[in-house]
Scaffold this active site. Structure first.
Site, PDB file in Angstrom:
ATOM      1  N   CYS A  91      -8.175 -36.150  59.435  1.00 25.32           N
ATOM      2  CA  CYS A  91      -9.627 -36.101  59.682  1.00 25.32           C
ATOM      3  C   CYS A  91     -10.268 -37.495  59.696  1.00 25.32           C
ATOM      4  O   CYS A  91     -11.337 -37.683  60.276  1.00 25.32           O
ATOM      5  CB  CYS A  91     -10.310 -35.226  58.640  1.00 25.32           C
ATOM      6  SG  CYS A  91      -9.631 -33.574  58.636  1.00 25.32           S
ATOM      7  N   HIS A 135     -17.756 -36.133  59.856  1.00 27.75           N
ATOM      8  CA  HIS A 135     -16.636 -35.270  60.245  1.00 27.75           C
ATOM      9  C   HIS A 135     -17.064 -33.816  60.083  1.00 27.75           C
ATOM     10  O   HIS A 135     -17.817 -33.474  59.166  1.00 27.75           O
ATOM     11  CB  HIS A 135     -15.448 -35.597  59.331  1.00 27.75           C
ATOM     12  CG  HIS A 135     -14.329 -34.615  59.445  1.00 27.75           C
ATOM     13  ND1 HIS A 135     -13.748 -34.297  60.647  1.00 27.75           N
ATOM     14  CD2 HIS A 135     -13.698 -33.863  58.498  1.00 27.75           C
ATOM     15  CE1 HIS A 135     -12.793 -33.404  60.438  1.00 27.75           C
ATOM     16  NE2 HIS A 135     -12.754 -33.124  59.147  1.00 27.75           N
ATOM     17  N   ASN A 195     -13.276 -27.147  63.314  1.00 30.40           N
ATOM     18  CA  ASN A 195     -12.804 -28.475  62.894  1.00 30.40           C
ATOM     19  C   ASN A 195     -11.768 -28.972  63.899  1.00 30.40           C
ATOM     20  O   ASN A 195     -10.674 -28.427  63.981  1.00 30.40           O
ATOM     21  CB  ASN A 195     -12.202 -28.346  61.482  1.00 30.40           C
ATOM     22  CG  ASN A 195     -11.684 -29.672  60.940  1.00 30.40           C
ATOM     23  OD1 ASN A 195     -11.575 -30.657  61.661  1.00 30.40           O
ATOM     24  ND2 ASN A 195     -11.356 -29.688  59.660  1.00 30.40           N
TER      25      ASN A 195
HETATM   26  O1  UT7 Z   1     -10.988 -31.609  57.322  1.00 32.14           O
HETATM   27  C1  UT7 Z   1     -10.639 -31.179  56.038  1.00 32.14           C
HETATM   28  C2  UT7 Z   1     -10.194 -29.776  56.219  1.00 32.14           C
HETATM   29  N1  UT7 Z   1     -10.469 -28.800  55.279  1.00 32.14           N
HETATM   30  C3  UT7 Z   1     -11.598 -28.651  54.555  1.00 32.14           C
HETATM   31  O2  UT7 Z   1     -12.479 -29.441  54.520  1.00 32.14           O
HETATM   32  C4  UT7 Z   1     -11.661 -27.366  53.796  1.00 32.14           C
HETATM   33  C5  UT7 Z   1     -12.559 -27.455  52.606  1.00 32.14           C
HETATM   34  N2  UT7 Z   1     -12.669 -26.145  51.985  1.00 32.14           N
HETATM   35  C6  UT7 Z   1     -13.437 -25.175  52.525  1.00 32.14           C
HETATM   36  O3  UT7 Z   1     -14.067 -25.385  53.550  1.00 32.14           O
HETATM   37  C7  UT7 Z   1     -13.538 -23.863  51.792  1.00 32.14           C
HETATM   38  O4  UT7 Z   1     -12.827 -23.929  50.593  1.00 32.14           O
HETATM   39  C8  UT7 Z   1     -13.010 -22.657  52.629  1.00 32.14           C
HETATM   40  C9  UT7 Z   1     -13.948 -22.386  53.786  1.00 32.14           C
HETATM   41  C10 UT7 Z   1     -11.621 -22.944  53.164  1.00 32.14           C
HETATM   42  C11 UT7 Z   1     -12.941 -21.394  51.768  1.00 32.14           C
HETATM   43  O5  UT7 Z   1     -14.202 -21.153  51.187  1.00 32.14           O
HETATM   44  P1  UT7 Z   1     -14.310 -20.779  49.629  1.00 32.14           P
HETATM   45  O6  UT7 Z   1     -15.722 -20.470  49.371  1.00 32.14           O
HETATM   46  O7  UT7 Z   1     -13.682 -21.917  48.880  1.00 32.14           O
HETATM   47  O8  UT7 Z   1     -13.453 -19.474  49.566  1.00 32.14           O
HETATM   48  P2  UT7 Z   1     -12.186 -19.143  48.651  1.00 32.14           P
HETATM   49  O9  UT7 Z   1     -11.026 -19.977  49.022  1.00 32.14           O
HETATM   50  O10 UT7 Z   1     -12.640 -19.122  47.240  1.00 32.14           O
HETATM   51  O11 UT7 Z   1     -11.880 -17.668  49.083  1.00 32.14           O
HETATM   52  C12 UT7 Z   1     -12.712 -16.620  48.714  1.00 32.14           C
HETATM   53  C13 UT7 Z   1     -12.046 -15.319  49.095  1.00 32.14           C
HETATM   54  C14 UT7 Z   1     -10.612 -15.179  48.641  1.00 32.14           C
HETATM   55  O12 UT7 Z   1     -10.434 -13.844  48.217  1.00 32.14           O
HETATM   56  P3  UT7 Z   1     -10.458 -13.487  46.637  1.00 32.14           P
HETATM   57  O13 UT7 Z   1      -9.300 -14.232  46.063  1.00 32.14           O
HETATM   58  O14 UT7 Z   1     -11.790 -13.969  46.141  1.00 32.14           O
HETATM   59  O15 UT7 Z   1     -10.303 -12.007  46.646  1.00 32.14           O
HETATM   60  C15 UT7 Z   1      -9.823 -15.413  49.910  1.00 32.14           C
HETATM   61  O16 UT7 Z   1      -8.590 -14.711  49.923  1.00 32.14           O
HETATM   62  O17 UT7 Z   1     -12.026 -15.206  50.514  1.00 32.14           O
HETATM   63  C16 UT7 Z   1     -10.721 -14.842  50.954  1.00 32.14           C
HETATM   64  N3  UT7 Z   1     -10.495 -15.424  52.284  1.00 32.14           N
HETATM   65  C17 UT7 Z   1     -10.974 -14.853  53.403  1.00 32.14           C
HETATM   66  N4  UT7 Z   1     -11.697 -13.747  53.608  1.00 32.14           N
HETATM   67  C18 UT7 Z   1     -12.050 -13.457  54.860  1.00 32.14           C
HETATM   68  C19 UT7 Z   1      -9.858 -16.578  52.617  1.00 32.14           C
HETATM   69  N5  UT7 Z   1      -9.903 -16.741  53.950  1.00 32.14           N
HETATM   70  C20 UT7 Z   1     -10.602 -15.706  54.456  1.00 32.14           C
HETATM   71  C21 UT7 Z   1     -10.990 -15.338  55.755  1.00 32.14           C
HETATM   72  N6  UT7 Z   1     -11.708 -14.195  55.899  1.00 32.14           N
HETATM   73  N7  UT7 Z   1     -10.674 -16.061  56.825  1.00 32.14           N
END
Ligand code: UT7
Length: 333
Positions: A114, A260, A290
């Site tokens: 990134c 970014h 992204n």
């Molecule tokens: O360029 C750098 C690249 N990456 C980043 O910058 C990523 C930075 N991180 C993020 O943007 C966020 O952490 C995410 C968008 C990836 C995830 O958001 P979050 O609020 O941190 O969600 P989480 O990981 O806590 O997941 C919440 C729930 C989980 O279920 P449980 O364990 O709470 O039952 C996940 O399994 O959401 C579930 N989940 C989904 N649900 C629906 C994970 N992916 C998905 C999905 N659709 N695509």
């Protein structure tokens, strides 16, 4: 030593639009979840097999060169930032040079995810100031759609990424008070495995990839999303303030912030920490997701098309991503 400047910017995204509802047909997710957590509404995927990062880079590069008022034959160095090269080797810069018809012109791939565009910009700046090269093509281009797992196991990563390319032509600044005013780069490998692609890799012996690795999905990106989020919202404001200080400017002097595009919530938090109002922050994550090394040059290119890069404008750039790597820059157009 002459200051360097971005002389022209361009971008290209594939025509195939993939909405959140399209992804919801392939994995348990919803448009609501994706929009709430990331701000993404849709992204672009390549139309068919055989399109690599260098193919997306060609039209982006030509647009940047034309907007700079130069010809393709003026390019004397290619810097190609990508985490999704056409093939593992040689670098995509070599493929791009061939597609542009630039035999003999050096090509260097930059593997900084990134932050790849900012790392490349810093290299271009050093070459221009040293007088080594005059018209450096800096590209960020990614084809993510063939490297993500479009099912339940991969859904946390798969919904985030899209394909696209951005480019900038970097050369000597026409005047000393314009151009790249400051740039800073950082890395911390202690977080390397928070966002990485484990295989194929030279660390695996005797073979870089095995059937077991394929079954486990080691050839898809693995991410500790929460950890990346935490680091990004800390490091991006810090590096933004660092480069503003080096340029002897303050947040009040920033006309446009092009961060970014990894997550709309990350950028809203970063802007809030900096005290930057929303109308001075570029976002296009809702359209493209992204696109990693391409997000900043795409953002710059769209801002140019909207007339937001007028003479004398102070533009702040910042990125954070896998590595960890991060960086910032201040440009005056
Ligand atoms: O360029 C750098 C690249 N990456 C980043 O910058 C990523 C930075 N991180 C993020 O943007 C966020 O952490 C995410 C968008 C990836 C995830 O958001 P979050 O609020 O941190 O969600 P989480 O990981 O806590 O997941 C919440 C729930 C989980 O279920 P449980 O364990 O709470 O039952 C996940 O399994 O959401 C579930 N989940 C989904 N649900 C629906 C994970 N992916 C998905 C999905 N659709 N695509």
């Amino acid at each position: 030593m002459a200051r360097s400047a971005i002389l022209g910017v361009g971008h290209y995204v594939p025509t195939k639009v993939v909405t959140n509802d399209d992804l919801a047909k392939l994995m348990p997710t919803t448009d609501e979840w994706i929009q709430q957590r990331t701000g993404i509404k849709e992204r672009r995927f390549i139309e068919h097999d055989g399109i690599g990062a260098s193919d997306l880079a060609v039209p982006a590069a030509k647009m940047a060169i034309e907007r700079a008022g130069r010809n393709v034959s003026d390019v004397d160095m290619i810097l190609f930032a990508t985490l999704s090269p056409d093939v593992n080797f040689p670098g995509s810069g070599c493929f791009l040079g061939d597609k542009l018809g630039l035999p003999g012109v050096p090509a260097l791939d930059v593997r900084n995810q990134c932050s790849g565009f900012l790392y490349s910009l810093s290299v271009a700046d050093a070459f221009v100031r040293a007088g080594t090269y005059k018209n450096i093509l800096v590209v960020g281009a990614e084809v993510h759609s063939t490297g993500i797992e479009l099912n339940e196991r991969g859904r946390d990563v798969a919904v985030l990424f899209g394909d696209g390319a951005g480019a900038a032509l970097v050369g000597a600044s026409p005047s000393d008070d314009r151009g790249l005013l400051s740039i800073a780069l950082h890395a911390d490998g202690s977080g390397a495995k928070d966002l990485w692609l484990p295989a194929p890799g030279s660390m695996h012996s005797p073979h870089r990839i095995t059937h077991e690795m394929l079954d486990r999905g080691d050839h898809f990106p693995q991410m500790n999303g929460k950890q990346v989020f935490r680091w990004a919202t800390e490091k991006m404001p810090a590096v933004a303030l660092e480069v503003l200080k080096s340029a002897e400017l303050t947040v009040a002097d920033v006309d446009l912030f092009v961060p970014h595009q990894a997550n709309m919530r990350i950028n809203e938090l970063v802007a809030k920490k900096l005290g930057l109002p929303a109308d001075r922050v570029v976002h296009n994550i809702e359209k493209y997701g992204n696109t990693t090394a391409a997000t900043i040059p795409i953002g710059l290119s769209e801002a140019f098309a909207e007339g937001k890069l007028g003479a004398g404008k102070n533009i702040l750039l910042a990125a954070f991503g896998s590595g960890y790597t991060w960086g910032g820059a201040v440009l005056r157009f």
